[in-house]
Design a protein around this motif. Structure first.
Motif, PDB file in Angstrom:
ATOM      1  N   HIS A   2     -49.849 -30.601 -79.889  1.00 33.37           N
ATOM      2  CA  HIS A   2     -50.502 -30.606 -81.198  1.00 33.37           C
ATOM      3  C   HIS A   2     -51.151 -29.258 -81.472  1.00 33.37           C
ATOM      4  CE1 HIS A   2     -49.890 -34.865 -81.096  1.00 33.37           C
ATOM      5  NE2 HIS A   2     -50.730 -35.059 -80.128  1.00 33.37           N
ATOM      6  N   ASP A   3     -51.057 -28.801 -82.710  1.00 35.05           N
ATOM      7  CA  ASP A   3     -51.765 -27.605 -83.127  1.00 35.05           C
ATOM      8  C   ASP A   3     -52.975 -28.060 -83.937  1.00 35.05           C
ATOM      9  OD1 ASP A   3     -52.738 -25.254 -84.155  1.00 35.05           O
ATOM     10  OD2 ASP A   3     -50.755 -24.408 -84.532  1.00 35.05           O
ATOM     11  N   ALA A   9     -57.039 -26.798 -90.615  1.00 38.72           N
ATOM     12  CA  ALA A   9     -56.928 -26.004 -91.848  1.00 38.72           C
ATOM     13  C   ALA A   9     -56.280 -26.816 -92.968  1.00 38.72           C
ATOM     14  CB  ALA A   9     -56.131 -24.729 -91.579  1.00 38.72           C
ATOM     15  N   ALA A  10     -55.240 -27.567 -92.640  1.00 35.10           N
ATOM     16  CA  ALA A  10     -54.560 -28.387 -93.647  1.00 35.10           C
ATOM     17  C   ALA A  10     -55.474 -29.500 -94.161  1.00 35.10           C
ATOM     18  CB  ALA A  10     -53.275 -28.981 -93.067  1.00 35.10           C
ATOM     19  N   GLU A  15     -59.222 -31.984 -98.152  1.00 33.67           N
ATOM     20  CA  GLU A  15     -60.594 -32.393 -98.494  1.00 33.67           C
ATOM     21  C   GLU A  15     -61.092 -31.639 -99.727  1.00 33.67           C
ATOM     22  OE1 GLU A  15     -62.170 -33.523 -93.995  1.00 33.67           O
ATOM     23  OE2 GLU A  15     -62.268 -31.446 -94.692  1.00 33.67           O
ATOM     24  N   GLU A  16     -60.753 -30.353 -99.819  1.00 32.85           N
ATOM     25  CA  GLU A  16     -61.141 -29.554-100.991  1.00 32.85           C
ATOM     26  C   GLU A  16     -60.463 -30.080-102.251  1.00 32.85           C
ATOM     27  OE1 GLU A  16     -60.096 -25.621 -99.688  1.00 32.85           O
ATOM     28  OE2 GLU A  16     -61.910 -25.423 -98.456  1.00 32.85           O
ATOM     29  N   GLY A  35     -60.272 -37.374 -88.952  1.00 29.90           N
ATOM     30  CA  GLY A  35     -60.535 -38.143 -87.735  1.00 29.90           C
ATOM     31  C   GLY A  35     -59.628 -37.716 -86.592  1.00 29.90           C
ATOM     32  N   TRP A  36     -58.349 -37.495 -86.902  1.00 28.43           N
ATOM     33  CA  TRP A  36     -57.401 -37.036 -85.883  1.00 28.43           C
ATOM     34  C   TRP A  36     -57.862 -35.708 -85.294  1.00 28.43           C
ATOM     35  CZ3 TRP A  36     -54.441 -32.772 -84.949  1.00 28.43           C
ATOM     36  CH2 TRP A  36     -53.416 -32.903 -84.018  1.00 28.43           C
TER      37      TRP A  36
END
Length: 195
Positions: A2-3, A9-10, A15-16, A35-36
């Motif tokens: 996982h990155d 960032a995504a 959220e924005e 949460g992840w």
């Protein structure tokens, strides 16, 4: 595999978007993806709380498609924390939902989580059976990426066999792209470790 930084960032962008617009459908995914990220940053309980919050928002809206993936994040969080009973309960919940709505899309991943729980509980034979079932599921779905992931998990297990490694070699030979991904690099490492 996982990155977390890229996911973070995504999620921040999502959220924005939610904060700046009236795209309320994105509120639930923003919660569970945040949460992840929290889970993978070691803040298990806070992360699981956010995943459950996002899942509940979707459920209240009557949306269930993809929810087995969301619930798998809860199981993975408990696995990472070494809390096997909670992980099994979350996995059982995800499997029950998948059964109820007929969703098979995440079946390979759920079987891999089952394998990790079994291994964590010290049952190598059950871990091996679940990983083999994940390979079969991925092949039935004709999902080569998922098949490679399941094969890597299988070969990494203590009870893996020469036949498992040979099957990984055959799956790997079918790849036409993705050679620079962590998963494929790990497959190469496993194949190069053979005697």
């Amino acid at each position: 595999d996982h990155d977390v930084d890229a996911a973070d960032a995504a999620v921040t962008k999502l959220e924005e978007l939610v904060a700046a617009t009236t795209v309320h459908q994105a509120s639930a995914p923003a919660r569970w993806f945040r949460g992840w990220v929290e889970i993978h940053r070691g803040r298990t309980e806070a992360g699981i709380g956010l995943v459950r919050e996002g899942h509940a928002m979707y459920e209240r809206a009557g949306t269930f498609a993809g929810a087995t993936e969301t619930l798998s994040y809860v199981a993975e969080g408990w696995i990472l924390a070494g809390r096997w009973d909670e992980a099994q309960a979350a996995l059982d919940e995800a499997n029950a939902l998948a059964e109820r709505i007929g969703e098979r899309l995440w079946a390979t991943e759920l079987l891999l989580l089952e394998s990790r729980i079994a291994l964590g509980r010290g049952d190598a034979a059950a871990a091996h059976r679940a990983a083999k079932a994940a390979v079969i599921e991925a092949r039935a779905a004709q999902a080569l990426g998922a098949e490679i992931k399941a094969m890597v998990a299988l070969v990494e297990l203590p009870q893996s066999t020469a036949a498992d490694r040979d099957a990984l070699r055959k799956s790997y030979a079918r790849l036409t792209e993705g050679f620079d991904t962590r998963l494929v690099r790990r497959a190469r490492e496993l194949l190069s470790m053979e005697a």
